[in-house]
Design a protein around this motif. Structure first.
Motif, PDB file in Angstrom:
ATOM      1  N   VAL A   1       0.853  -1.194   0.000  1.00  0.00           N
ATOM      2  CA  VAL A   1       0.000   0.000   0.000  1.00  0.00           C
ATOM      3  C   VAL A   1       0.891   1.247   0.000  1.00  0.00           C
ATOM      4  O   VAL A   1       2.094   1.170   0.231  1.00  0.00           O
ATOM      5  CB  VAL A   1      -0.963   0.016   1.212  1.00  0.00           C
ATOM      6  N   SER A   2       0.296   2.385  -0.229  1.00  0.00           N
ATOM      7  CA  SER A   2       1.058   3.627  -0.244  1.00  0.00           C
ATOM      8  C   SER A   2       1.436   4.035   1.181  1.00  0.00           C
ATOM      9  O   SER A   2       0.765   3.647   2.144  1.00  0.00           O
ATOM     10  CB  SER A   2       0.234   4.741  -0.880  1.00  0.00           C
ATOM     11  N   PRO A   3       2.492   4.819   1.341  1.00  0.00           N
ATOM     12  CA  PRO A   3       2.840   5.319   2.675  1.00  0.00           C
ATOM     13  C   PRO A   3       1.689   6.086   3.319  1.00  0.00           C
ATOM     14  O   PRO A   3       1.483   5.978   4.535  1.00  0.00           O
ATOM     15  CB  PRO A   3       4.039   6.237   2.404  1.00  0.00           C
ATOM     16  N   LEU A   4       0.929   6.827   2.527  1.00  0.00           N
ATOM     17  CA  LEU A   4      -0.205   7.581   3.062  1.00  0.00           C
ATOM     18  C   LEU A   4      -1.265   6.643   3.630  1.00  0.00           C
ATOM     19  O   LEU A   4      -1.799   6.868   4.724  1.00  0.00           O
ATOM     20  CB  LEU A   4      -0.797   8.461   1.959  1.00  0.00           C
ATOM     21  N   LYS A   5      -1.578   5.581   2.887  1.00  0.00           N
ATOM     22  CA  LYS A   5      -2.570   4.592   3.340  1.00  0.00           C
ATOM     23  C   LYS A   5      -2.077   3.890   4.607  1.00  0.00           C
ATOM     24  O   LYS A   5      -2.839   3.689   5.561  1.00  0.00           O
ATOM     25  CB  LYS A   5      -2.803   3.570   2.227  1.00  0.00           C
ATOM     26  N   MET A   6      -0.795   3.505   4.627  1.00  0.00           N
ATOM     27  CA  MET A   6      -0.221   2.845   5.800  1.00  0.00           C
ATOM     28  C   MET A   6      -0.362   3.723   7.032  1.00  0.00           C
ATOM     29  O   MET A   6      -0.788   3.269   8.097  1.00  0.00           O
ATOM     30  CB  MET A   6       1.248   2.509   5.538  1.00  0.00           C
ATOM     31  N   ARG A   7      -0.010   4.992   6.887  1.00  0.00           N
ATOM     32  CA  ARG A   7      -0.072   5.900   8.036  1.00  0.00           C
ATOM     33  C   ARG A   7      -1.509   6.114   8.510  1.00  0.00           C
ATOM     34  O   ARG A   7      -1.765   6.248   9.717  1.00  0.00           O
ATOM     35  CB  ARG A   7       0.591   7.237   7.693  1.00  0.00           C
ATOM     36  N   ALA A   8      -2.455   6.132   7.603  1.00  0.00           N
ATOM     37  CA  ALA A   8      -3.862   6.314   7.973  1.00  0.00           C
ATOM     38  C   ALA A   8      -4.368   5.129   8.793  1.00  0.00           C
ATOM     39  O   ALA A   8      -5.033   5.307   9.820  1.00  0.00           O
ATOM     40  CB  ALA A   8      -4.711   6.507   6.723  1.00  0.00           C
ATOM     41  N   GLU A   9      -4.064   3.913   8.329  1.00  0.00           N
ATOM     42  CA  GLU A   9      -4.504   2.719   9.055  1.00  0.00           C
ATOM     43  C   GLU A   9      -3.791   2.595  10.399  1.00  0.00           C
ATOM     44  O   GLU A   9      -4.391   2.211  11.410  1.00  0.00           O
ATOM     45  CB  GLU A   9      -4.260   1.456   8.204  1.00  0.00           C
ATOM     46  N   LEU A  10      -2.511   2.933  10.411  1.00  0.00           N
ATOM     47  CA  LEU A  10      -1.747   2.892  11.656  1.00  0.00           C
ATOM     48  C   LEU A  10      -2.305   3.892  12.662  1.00  0.00           C
ATOM     49  O   LEU A  10      -2.435   3.587  13.862  1.00  0.00           O
ATOM     50  CB  LEU A  10      -0.275   3.197  11.376  1.00  0.00           C
ATOM     51  N   SER A  11      -2.671   5.050  12.194  1.00  0.00           N
ATOM     52  CA  SER A  11      -3.260   6.069  13.069  1.00  0.00           C
ATOM     53  C   SER A  11      -4.575   5.577  13.670  1.00  0.00           C
ATOM     54  O   SER A  11      -4.836   5.792  14.860  1.00  0.00           O
ATOM     55  CB  SER A  11      -3.487   7.357  12.273  1.00  0.00           C
ATOM     56  N   ASP A  12      -5.388   4.890  12.868  1.00  0.00           N
ATOM     57  CA  ASP A  12      -6.657   4.336  13.380  1.00  0.00           C
ATOM     58  C   ASP A  12      -6.390   3.307  14.480  1.00  0.00           C
ATOM     59  O   ASP A  12      -7.107   3.255  15.490  1.00  0.00           O
ATOM     60  CB  ASP A  12      -7.449   3.685  12.244  1.00  0.00           C
ATOM     61  N   PHE A  13      -5.392   2.471  14.277  1.00  0.00           N
ATOM     62  CA  PHE A  13      -5.022   1.461  15.291  1.00  0.00           C
ATOM     63  C   PHE A  13      -4.604   2.147  16.592  1.00  0.00           C
ATOM     64  O   PHE A  13      -5.112   1.814  17.674  1.00  0.00           O
ATOM     65  CB  PHE A  13      -3.875   0.594  14.764  1.00  0.00           C
ATOM     66  N   LEU A  14      -3.708   3.097  16.494  1.00  0.00           N
ATOM     67  CA  LEU A  14      -3.185   3.784  17.677  1.00  0.00           C
ATOM     68  C   LEU A  14      -4.279   4.515  18.440  1.00  0.00           C
ATOM     69  O   LEU A  14      -4.363   4.432  19.680  1.00  0.00           O
ATOM     70  CB  LEU A  14      -2.095   4.765  17.262  1.00  0.00           C
ATOM     71  N   ASN A  15      -5.137   5.206  17.704  1.00  0.00           N
ATOM     72  CA  ASN A  15      -6.210   5.985  18.348  1.00  0.00           C
ATOM     73  C   ASN A  15      -7.190   5.078  19.085  1.00  0.00           C
ATOM     74  O   ASN A  15      -7.622   5.398  20.205  1.00  0.00           O
ATOM     75  CB  ASN A  15      -6.946   6.824  17.306  1.00  0.00           C
ATOM     76  N   TYR A  16      -7.520   3.951  18.484  1.00  0.00           N
ATOM     77  CA  TYR A  16      -8.498   3.056  19.114  1.00  0.00           C
ATOM     78  C   TYR A  16      -7.907   2.419  20.378  1.00  0.00           C
ATOM     79  O   TYR A  16      -8.578   2.356  21.423  1.00  0.00           O
ATOM     80  CB  TYR A  16      -8.937   1.968  18.134  1.00  0.00           C
ATOM     81  N   VAL A  17      -6.667   1.942  20.287  1.00  0.00           N
ATOM     82  CA  VAL A  17      -6.042   1.303  21.457  1.00  0.00           C
ATOM     83  C   VAL A  17      -5.905   2.310  22.601  1.00  0.00           C
ATOM     84  O   VAL A  17      -6.203   1.995  23.764  1.00  0.00           O
ATOM     85  CB  VAL A  17      -4.664   0.712  21.084  1.00  0.00           C
TER      86      VAL A  17
END
Length: 283
Positions: free
Chosen positions: A184-200
């Protein structure tokens, strides 16, 4: 032709050999005493220790004095750190945590362990529950980590992780392990990673740790998640090539030998003292 005249050869007479004198009784006693000392277990042990010490010095000669070889762990370890730990997964198999805790070489022992819990949205590490239960029993501080897959929904991965891991008081913060883009693109990776971090963080009230390699961090994460504690992989170096203010944990080797573990292990240093580590723990 007339014959060539040769000079007469003067031959030297061989010197007469002196008769050797018999060794006196006093010398015999002295030699016997010296042999007894040289062959004694004490002297042998002293020599062996001296040889081992000299060999270490020769092997590390010309190297950074703050990057010393520890024979027991079979790796070099940066010296300016007082708190050390490991990270494990199913790859290490069944672990004898009591032996892990008891291992010590000079000032180095295992104080903490990061334990793999989950990956993606379906995979649970088969040894997680055992490691998560047994390691704290012997006094090792533990943290659980999730291996992140950027192709998968970040929030869904966070929910899956928290279904498996029960984070309690005294644990290290949860960790997300991000090592590749997975196409995936770096932008997509960072978006999904941000969702993970925020939820946890929302569910646990604890800010997660981000684990990654130094190059991946420099290429894709730097200046994007600066508010999160950082755990960096950078192997076989006397120093981590990153400002000390930016990271908390350094995975400096993947080849450590640890008592109680049948496979090589990742070895880590904590950037701080016991008080700093205590501040990081879940309250």
């Amino acid at each position: 032709m007339p014959p060539i005249k040769r000079k007469p050869v003067v031959r030297k007479t061989a010197p007469k050999k002196k008769k050797s004198k018999p060794i006196s009784t006093q010398w015999k006693v002295a030699i016997a005493g010296l042999l007894l000392i040289l062959l004694s277990p004490f002297y042998y042990g002293y020599i062996v220790k001296g040889f081992v010490g000299t060999w270490r010095w020769i092997k590390d000669w010309g190297q950074d004095p703050n990057y010393r070889t520890y024979e027991s762990f079979n790796i070099k370890i940066p010296k300016n750190y007082s708190i050390h730990g490991i990270d494990v997964s199913y790859y290490q198999g069944k672990i004898n945590w009591q032996k892990v805790k008891s291992m010590k070489d000079d000032d180095v022992s295992i104080r903490f362990a990061f334990i793999k819990a989950t990956e993606g949205i379906l995979q649970v590490d088969p040894y997680f529950q055992r490691n998560w239960r047994e390691a704290p029993k012997v006094g090792i501080i533990c943290g659980a980590y999730h291996f992140f897959r950027p192709k998968r929904d970040g929030k869904a991965q966070a929910k899956f992780f928290l279904q498996v891991v029960n984070i309690e008081k005294g644990d290290l913060p949860p960790v997300v392990d991000i090592e590749s883009l997975d196409g995936v693109s770096p932008l997509k990776m960072r978006a999904e990673l941000s969702d993970f971090l925020n939820y946890v963080e929302m569910k646990t009230k604890v800010r997660p740790i981000i684990y990654t390699g130094l190059k991946f961090y420099e290429d894709y994460l730097e200046d994007n998640f600066d508010e999160y504690p950082l755990w960096i992989a950078h192997y076989y170096q006397p120093k981590l090539r990153l400002d000390k203010s930016k990271w908390k944990f350094w995975q400096h080797s993947d080849k450590a030998k640890i008592n109680g573990i049948g496979h090589v292990v990742d070895f880590n240093a904590f950037n701080g003292d016991s008080t700093d580590l205590a501040r990081m723990l879940v309250r």
